[in-house]
Design an enzyme around this catalytic site. Structure first.
Site, PDB file in Angstrom:
ATOM      1  N   HIS A   1      -6.949  -5.026  10.453  1.00 25.45           N
ATOM      2  CA  HIS A   1      -6.755  -4.759   9.017  1.00 25.45           C
ATOM      3  C   HIS A   1      -5.451  -5.369   8.514  1.00 25.45           C
ATOM      4  O   HIS A   1      -4.491  -5.538   9.267  1.00 25.45           O
ATOM      5  CB  HIS A   1      -6.865  -3.264   8.675  1.00 25.45           C
TER       6      HIS A   1
ATOM      7  N   GLU B   1      -9.500  -2.093   5.545  1.00 25.78           N
ATOM      8  CA  GLU B   1     -10.146  -1.856   6.830  1.00 25.78           C
ATOM      9  C   GLU B   1     -11.358  -2.786   6.978  1.00 25.78           C
ATOM     10  O   GLU B   1     -11.818  -3.374   5.992  1.00 25.78           O
ATOM     11  CB  GLU B   1     -10.601  -0.390   6.913  1.00 25.78           C
TER      12      GLU B   1
ATOM     13  N   ASN C   1      -7.150  -3.116  14.555  1.00 25.08           N
ATOM     14  CA  ASN C   1      -8.544  -3.488  14.255  1.00 25.08           C
ATOM     15  C   ASN C   1      -8.612  -4.695  13.308  1.00 25.08           C
ATOM     16  O   ASN C   1      -9.650  -4.988  12.740  1.00 25.08           O
ATOM     17  CB  ASN C   1      -9.302  -2.296  13.631  1.00 25.08           C
TER      18      ASN C   1
ATOM     19  N   ASP D   1       0.817  -1.215   0.000  1.00 31.30           N
ATOM     20  CA  ASP D   1       0.000   0.000   0.000  1.00 31.30           C
ATOM     21  C   ASP D   1       0.851   1.265   0.000  1.00 31.30           C
ATOM     22  O   ASP D   1       2.072   1.207   0.175  1.00 31.30           O
ATOM     23  CB  ASP D   1      -0.965  -0.004   1.209  1.00 31.30           C
TER      24      ASP D   1
HETATM   25  C1  GLP Z   1      -0.342   0.206   8.504  1.00 29.85           C
HETATM   26  C2  GLP Z   1      -0.041  -0.617   7.252  1.00 29.85           C
HETATM   27  C3  GLP Z   1      -0.227  -2.094   7.496  1.00 29.85           C
HETATM   28  C4  GLP Z   1       0.476  -2.489   8.781  1.00 29.85           C
HETATM   29  C5  GLP Z   1      -0.123  -1.760   9.948  1.00 29.85           C
HETATM   30  C6  GLP Z   1       0.488  -2.116  11.285  1.00 29.85           C
HETATM   31  O1  GLP Z   1      -1.652   0.552   8.634  1.00 29.85           O
HETATM   32  N1  GLP Z   1      -0.832  -0.216   6.145  1.00 29.85           N
HETATM   33  O2  GLP Z   1       0.280  -2.827   6.385  1.00 29.85           O
HETATM   34  O3  GLP Z   1       0.354  -3.884   8.976  1.00 29.85           O
HETATM   35  O4  GLP Z   1       0.075  -0.365   9.718  1.00 29.85           O
HETATM   36  O5  GLP Z   1       1.640  -1.369  11.492  1.00 29.85           O
HETATM   37  P1  GLP Z   1       2.638  -1.524  12.686  1.00 29.85           P
HETATM   38  O6  GLP Z   1       3.519  -2.668  12.329  1.00 29.85           O
HETATM   39  O7  GLP Z   1       3.401  -0.235  12.720  1.00 29.85           O
HETATM   40  O8  GLP Z   1       1.845  -1.765  13.921  1.00 29.85           O
END
Ligand code: GLP
Length: 250
Positions: free
Chosen positions: A140, A145, A138, A69
């Site tokens: 995702h 989402e 959440n 993304d």
């Molecule tokens: C973002 C990314 C996800 C990732 C998530 C968790 O929203 N788009 O791909 O898994 O954050 O991130 P973190 O590893 O910083 O908790």
């Protein structure tokens, strides 16, 4: 079918385990198509891969990558863009060819077309062999989402309030967090041959438990991974703390 769960003692061990899997998959298939994630969680894994490249000659010269993304409106030189993150935390430290790295273009004037082209580029190389994932608090995955359809493809998405708050820690203020992103879809992501999801810390424990042991529902996007034939969650003890214990460990 169910996901496999590997519980490690620490974030460091989690990172090493993940990097070992990535490295051995690259050694078996030098032209691996590798799906990559951003966020705090995979950073240790990327550090370890860089070390393996430097000290053990892990070769990225034929590897092709696709990131999950990108924020809409952040240019590649914005420190919080996912392109910048990947360049700084992995790509420029290993011998990958930059033209083999793909991150959706968050500055595209025609995001719809950009998403179609992203899907085409994946199709052109066949399929993602190994997909690394993180998980949002959440549930995702990528920026899919809750309520994202399981068959969704790469598209423009709106971030939930919770994700905006969670990700605000990387920005100067919450107002700077983009509200939209380009994200691989649930369908795109789950078509990968093999998936490794990394989760660390108590903040992920509930999402992990629901995804591994709960009902398969679009309310918890990662729960769809229960249907995947080869998906492993690599967790530290805190992230695993809400699992009932009846999961398949190895
Ligand atoms: C973002 C990314 C996800 C990732 C998530 C968790 O929203 N788009 O791909 O898994 O954050 O991130 P973190 O590893 O910083 O908790």
């Amino acid at each position: 079918m169910s996901v496999k769960v590997l519980i490690t003692k620490s974030y460091d061990e989690l990172s090493k385990k993940a990097a070992e899997i990535v490295a051995s998959t690259i050694r078996n298939k030098p032209n691996l198509v590798l799906g990559l994630a951003t966020g705090g969680t995979p950073m240790g894994c990327y550090r370890e891969l860089i070390r393996m490249h430097r000290e053990e000659g892990l070769d990225f010269s034929e590897v092709v990558t696709f990131n999950l993304d990108e924020y809409i409106g952040l240019s590649p030189d914005h420190p919080q863009s996912y392109r910048y993150f990947m360049d700084e935390n992995l790509f420029r430290h290993v011998n990958i060819r930059m033209e083999n790295t793909h991150v959706p273009d968050g500055m595209s004037k025609d995001p719809r077309k950009t998403c179609e082209e992203y899907e085409d580029a994946i199709r052109k190389v066949g399929r993602i062999d190994l997909q690394l994932l993180g998980i949002g608090s959440n549930g995702h995955i990528a920026f899919n989402e809750p309520s994202s359809p399981f068959d969704s493809r790469t598209r423009v998405v709106s971030l939930s309030e919770r994700t905006i708050k969670d990700n605000a820690r990387f920005f100067k203020s919450i107002d700077e967090v983009p509200r939209q992103a380009l994200s691989m879809g649930m369908g795109t992501t789950t078509e990968a041959r093999k998936i490794i999801l990394l989760a660390s810390g108590a903040g992920k424990a509930e999402a992990v438990a629901k995804s591994v042991e709960g009902k398969i529902t679009t309310d918890v996007p990662a729960s769809v991974l229960q249907k995947h034939p080869d998906c492993t969650f690599i967790l530290d003890e805190e992230a695993a703390s809400k699992l009932s214990g009846k999961v398949t460990k190895f």
